[in-house]
Every structure is written in C-alpha cells, then in structure tokens.
Scaffold this motif. Structure first.
Motif, PDB file in Angstrom:
ATOM      1  N   ASP A 258      44.280  37.677  49.471  1.00 15.95           N
ATOM      2  CA  ASP A 258      45.104  36.819  50.327  1.00 15.95           C
ATOM      3  C   ASP A 258      45.024  35.346  49.935  1.00 15.95           C
ATOM      4  N   THR A 259      43.897  34.931  49.375  1.00 14.71           N
ATOM      5  CA  THR A 259      43.721  33.525  49.013  1.00 14.71           C
ATOM      6  C   THR A 259      42.991  33.418  47.671  1.00 14.71           C
ATOM      7  N   VAL A 260      43.091  32.248  47.080  1.00 12.58           N
ATOM      8  CA  VAL A 260      42.354  31.977  45.839  1.00 12.58           C
ATOM      9  C   VAL A 260      40.852  32.034  46.116  1.00 12.58           C
ATOM     10  N   LYS A 261      40.455  31.530  47.273  1.00 13.15           N
ATOM     11  CA  LYS A 261      39.037  31.514  47.623  1.00 13.15           C
ATOM     12  C   LYS A 261      38.470  32.925  47.745  1.00 13.15           C
ATOM     13  N   GLU A 262      39.272  33.825  48.331  1.00 11.24           N
ATOM     14  CA  GLU A 262      38.814  35.215  48.472  1.00 11.24           C
ATOM     15  C   GLU A 262      38.585  35.841  47.103  1.00 11.24           C
ATOM     16  N   LEU A 263      39.506  35.647  46.172  1.00 12.63           N
ATOM     17  CA  LEU A 263      39.349  36.181  44.821  1.00 12.63           C
ATOM     18  C   LEU A 263      38.131  35.571  44.136  1.00 12.63           C
ATOM     19  N   GLN A 264      37.955  34.275  44.323  1.00 11.51           N
ATOM     20  CA  GLN A 264      36.826  33.572  43.699  1.00 11.51           C
ATOM     21  C   GLN A 264      35.492  34.134  44.197  1.00 11.51           C
ATOM     22  N   GLN A 265      35.391  34.317  45.512  1.00 15.29           N
ATOM     23  CA  GLN A 265      34.140  34.782  46.100  1.00 15.29           C
ATOM     24  C   GLN A 265      33.830  36.234  45.703  1.00 15.29           C
ATOM     25  N   LYS A 266      34.840  37.093  45.736  1.00 21.11           N
ATOM     26  CA  LYS A 266      34.611  38.500  45.406  1.00 21.11           C
ATOM     27  C   LYS A 266      34.353  38.684  43.911  1.00 21.11           C
ATOM     28  N   TYR A 267      34.947  37.825  43.114  1.00 21.65           N
ATOM     29  CA  TYR A 267      34.713  37.894  41.660  1.00 21.65           C
ATOM     30  C   TYR A 267      33.267  37.490  41.365  1.00 21.65           C
ATOM     31  N   ALA A 268      32.836  36.432  42.018  1.00 15.88           N
ATOM     32  CA  ALA A 268      31.457  35.959  41.807  1.00 15.88           C
ATOM     33  C   ALA A 268      30.433  36.968  42.322  1.00 15.88           C
ATOM     34  N   ALA A 269      30.798  37.707  43.387  1.00 15.04           N
ATOM     35  CA  ALA A 269      29.882  38.688  43.967  1.00 15.04           C
ATOM     36  C   ALA A 269      29.869  40.001  43.181  1.00 15.04           C
ATOM     37  N   GLY A 270      30.768  40.149  42.226  1.00 14.05           N
ATOM     38  CA  GLY A 270      30.826  41.362  41.407  1.00 14.05           C
ATOM     39  C   GLY A 270      31.500  42.532  42.087  1.00 14.05           C
ATOM     40  N   SER A 271      32.288  42.265  43.144  1.00 16.44           N
ATOM     41  CA  SER A 271      32.961  43.354  43.869  1.00 16.44           C
ATOM     42  C   SER A 271      34.398  43.566  43.413  1.00 16.44           C
TER      43      SER A 271
END
Length: 541
Positions: A258-271
């Motif tokens: 839904d947002t750039v931030k969501e993609l950034q956080q989930k990418y960093a978390a490895g999910s």
C-alpha cells in the motif's frame, strides 16, 4: 623482320582497342539507361487548389503562435516545462474547411474557403481544456472558442494528455519519493549503478475523472520494452499541485504493497520474496549479429519517375490526389481522382488502438488510444534503403504539439512506385490456341512510419493502375511485455527469462469518404442468403 613484326602487332592491338571502344559506345547508346529524368510527359497537371488541404507551414505556425500570445487575456505560456497549474498552448493544427465549401471551390468556381487553424490550450488556472479556431491565415485577426460547439460540453482538465512538463515532474517525483526511499532494494534487485526506465500504462484510472497512472519499470537496454524488472507503482497525480501527488500502490515481484514505507519495512525484515539482480543478455538489440555477405537488391527507374510531387499534390499515371499529415490522427489524402474523376473526397487514418491482457496491474487495464497522444506526432525521418527505396521522393512535414515552436520532421513522408513482383493480371492459353497476356503490377506507394512507444506502424496508401486503392498498416518494433509471475502464462507466452509477451489485439480505424459519381452515394451491407431454385429444364428438381 623482328621490328616489322613488332609494328604489325602494335598496329593490330591499337586497331582492336579502337574497334572495342567504338562497339562499346554503340552498344551503350542502345542499352536502356537508369535515369532520374522523366522521358514521357505526365498525363495530368498539378492543381494549386490542392493547397486547401495542405498542412500548416512553418510560417503559419509562427503567426498563429504569435497571435495567441498577443491575447493577454488568455494568459498563455509556450514554455515546454509549464506546470499543470499553468496555461499551456498545447496544439496548433490545420482546421479542415467544410466539405461543401471545398467542393464549391473545386467544382463550382466559388471563392477559396478561409484558411484557419485549430488551437488547443490547457488551462490549469481554470481547470479546463479550450479549443479555438484562429484565422484567417497566414495573418490571423480573430479567434473563436469552439469547445462547446464541437463537444457539446466544456472539457474537464483531467481529460488532457500528459505533457512533457508533467512528465518532468513525474520523473522528479519517482526519483525523490520512490527510488530515494528504497536504496537497499534498488541496489540488490536492480543493480547499484543501473538506470530504470519508466513506461506508463493507459487509461489513467478506472472511471472518468481519474488521473492515476500505473508505471512499470524496465532496464535501460536496447528494446527496453522486453526487459521488465518486476516493479510497478500506481501514482495519483490528479492534483495540479505536484507536492500533493502520492504513491497509492506498489507491485514488487508479484506482491502488492500500500505504501513505499510498507515495502521498505517488509523488505528489510526479509518477509518479501526478493528479486536478485543479474546481467541480462542484450537480446533486444537491432544490431546485426553477422555482417551481410552482400548488398540487397535495389529498385531504380529505368526511364525516370512516372509520378510527380508538387507541394502537397501528387500525379501518377491516371491518378491525382492531395495529402497531409495530422499530428493527432496521422496520414490522410484528399480529392482522390482517377482519370480525372473524383472517387474519394477523403481517405485517412483515425485511430490506432491496442488492448492487452495480464495479471499484473499495468497490463490488466491497458488500452492504448494512440490519437490521444498523437499518431502523426511520431512520424520521424525515414531511412533511405530501409524504410523506403533510395530513389523515393521524400517530403518534410511540420507539426506543433507539446513544443515551444513548430518542429520539422525531415523526410517523414516517402512516395515511390513499386513493382510488387507478381502480375496485376495475366492469362496463358494452351487450349485450342497458344497466347499470353499480362500486366506488370506496379503501383504508387504513399508512406509514413509512426513510432509510438514500443510499436512502429508503417502506413501505406497504395494506388494501383487498375483504379483500385489499398490502405494498409504493418506493425513492427517491439512487443510490450511484463514480468513473469504466478498466473502470467494464462495471458501470453514466455519470450525470455522472467519475461511475458502479453496477449493483445490491435484495432485500426480509417475514414473512407467515397464520392463515386458524386456525393449522393451510400455503402450498404446485407447478409448473404441462400435460396433453392429449380433449373428451367427440370422444374421439379
């Protein structure tokens, strides 16, 4: 004796050389020559009245632009990077006169119709699109708002096409709000120093009034359209204030966010299932892999050209016609005559549409209507020997669409006579008697090529000696592709690693205004019907 023999041999060689030179000269004078000069006179004469259909000249574009800028109450800008909130002079084009007025001029001796231009202005300050008629040309003195008259309503501002100025703002937005906030993802998935090219999809939303564009990203390589990277974003750019634009959705490797931030956080978390960058073969290059062994066959005119071009008027054997190139709709010809009789008032391209299917968002909704961005706008210079024969006649065109001043497209139309390699008509008789009759299928080709995004459309108007006209379009260039994800193969075929060639269909619309034996004729179609009848000599069967 030796000296005498030497002299005899010398004289023999000298006489032989002289005889050979004389024979070569005699033979050369009899042999057919390749000449650019016409050896026979034309069957008709060029008609200056065809100028009624001629596209605007460079000077006429300039005069119209100057006139509109002088109207201070309109508050118009011609800066190419004008913002959406400002007013921009987007289009200047010939305003075709009414058919009844043209025919009265051509056939009835009436006065020449007033020459006018159509001008389209994007009014960001008013939230409207306005269309004006400006005239008379070449020195305009009036302008009329014809928007409601032509479209029955005012045109909302969101209906406008994206200008170069808006594209520039979109690129800045992507750099700041997308790429700048995903450094780790950009490096690992797409290469640290690699550029991504955006490719927009149309329409810009699911309902009237939307201005939300899905943008897909491709590698910056030859034929980028077949190098998708698996990253798409939905940008809401409805607001006239670019600071209010936002990313509403993202698709990365088949997963939505839904947002750039969501993609950034989930990418960093490895999910997130990651795309790992690796080099891709340059399979989209148009450079030949092997050097041609020899030159291909060339076309030439043995006794000179059998056609002539003067201004926007063409003569060819029994044919004559006027021509033009609309920035919006492309190729068009007018007042088409065969043996002096008008058979068509207008033959013209109107629309080129392509509809796609996919499971990824951009291609799910894509329906390209090419006239909305300009078909003739993308008619560029034709390459001699590839796009058209070397000996073709080439014509420059001018256009004014989304620019600060008129643009010249050098050699963007070509005209040539072509032997199609099969007889137009032939018959060999070996029944009771032996005889043969045949006619060379040589016809005049009027061509331009428009490169619209990934597709190159080759438009041909072909005039045959039989009195028939063929209009055809050939599509080349590159397919439009998307990244291969689960379910993709239901909507196309895999053409490379992780690349789907999407299923799609093309629709081409032409206008054909036939005037066979006058203007009062119609074209009718009727369903075929089979009826059983009896033969006269067996009425009961």
């Amino acid at each position: 004796m030796n000296s005498v023999v030497k002299w005899i041999l010398f004289l023999f060689v000298l006489v032989s050389l002289l005889l050979n030179v004389i024979l070569i000269g005699i033979y050369s004078s009899r042999a057919p020559k390749c000449s650019s000069q016409r050896t026979h006179s034309l069957r008709g004469k060029h008609d200056e009245r065809s100028r009624v259909f001629a596209d605007l000249t460079r000077d006429e574009y300039l005069q119209v632009q100057r006139y509109m800028l002088k109207q201070k109450d309109l508050d118009i800008s011609t800066r190419q990077l004008t913002k959406p909130s400002e007013n921009f002079l987007f289009l200047i084009e010939l305003s075709l006169p009414k058919k009844v007025d043209v025919l009265s001029y051509l056939d009835g001796g009436a006065s020449k119709p007033v020459r006018e231009a159509t001008v389209v202005v994007f009014y960001g300050s008013k939230g409207l699109i306005k269309e004006y008629v400006v005239g008379p040309l070449p020195n305009p003195t009036y302008h009329q708002d014809v928007t409601v008259k032509r479209y029955k309503t005012e045109l909302p501002f969101n209906a406008r096409t994206v200008t170069i100025g808006e594209y520039e703002l979109l690129f800045q937005f992507l750099k700041k709000e997308l790429f700048g906030k995903l450094p780790e993802l950009m490096k690992e998935s797409f290469g640290a120093d690699k550029k991504l090219n955006p490719f927009e999809q149309m329409p810009r939303g699911l309902q009237s009034g939307d201005r939300k564009t899905w943008v897909s990203f491709f590698r910056d390589m030859s034929g980028m359209y077949i190098h998708p990277v698996g990253f798409e974003v939905l940008i809401n750019h409805m607001s006239l204030n670019e600071s209010e634009w936002k990313v509403e959705k993202l698709l990365y490797n088949g997963q939505y966010f839904d947002t750039v931030k969501e993609l950034q956080q989930k990418y960093a978390a490895g999910s997130v299932k990651r795309i790992i960058y690796k080099e891709t073969p340059d399979y989209g290059s148009l450079k030949p892999k092997n050097k041609p062994l020899q030159l291909s066959p060339l076309q030439y005119y043995t006794e000179g050209k059998r056609f002539s071009v003067s201004g926007n008027h063409v003569l060819y054997l029994d044919w004559s016609f006027a021509f033009g190139l609309s920035s919006l709709t492309g190729m068009r010809v007018f007042d088409v005559r065969f043996k002096g009789e008008r058979i068509a008032y207008e033959l013209s391209v109107q629309e080129a549409m392509s509809v796609y299917g996919s499971v990824t968002p951009g291609m799910i909704i894509t329906k390209f209507l090419d006239s909305s961005i300009g078909i003739g706008r993308f008619a560029h210079e034709l390459v001699r020997g590839t796009d058209c024969p070397h000996e073709a006649t080439y014509v420059d065109t001018y256009r004014y669409i989304d620019v600060k001043s008129s643009v010249r497209a050098r050699n963007s139309i070509c005209i040539f006579e072509h032997n199609f390699g099969q007889p137009l008509r032939r018959h060999f008789s070996d029944f009771f008697s032996n005889s043969y009759g045949g006619m060379v299928n040589s016809a005049l080709v009027f061509r331009t090529i428009t490169a619209i995004g990934n597709y190159d459309y080759m438009w041909d108007f072909i005039f045959y000696q039989s009195g028939s006209v063929e209009i055809k379009v050939h599509a080349t260039g590159y397919i439009s592709s998307s990244y291969l994800v689960n379910g993709s193969l239901k909507h196309g075929h895999q053409v490379a690693e992780n690349v789907l060639g999407n299923i799609h269909t093309h629709f081409i619309n032409f206008k054909v205004d036939l005037d066979v034996l006058g203007v009062k004729n119609v074209f009718q179609t009727k369903d075929m019907e089979f009826v059983n009848v009896s033969v006269p000599w067996m009425p009961n069967r």
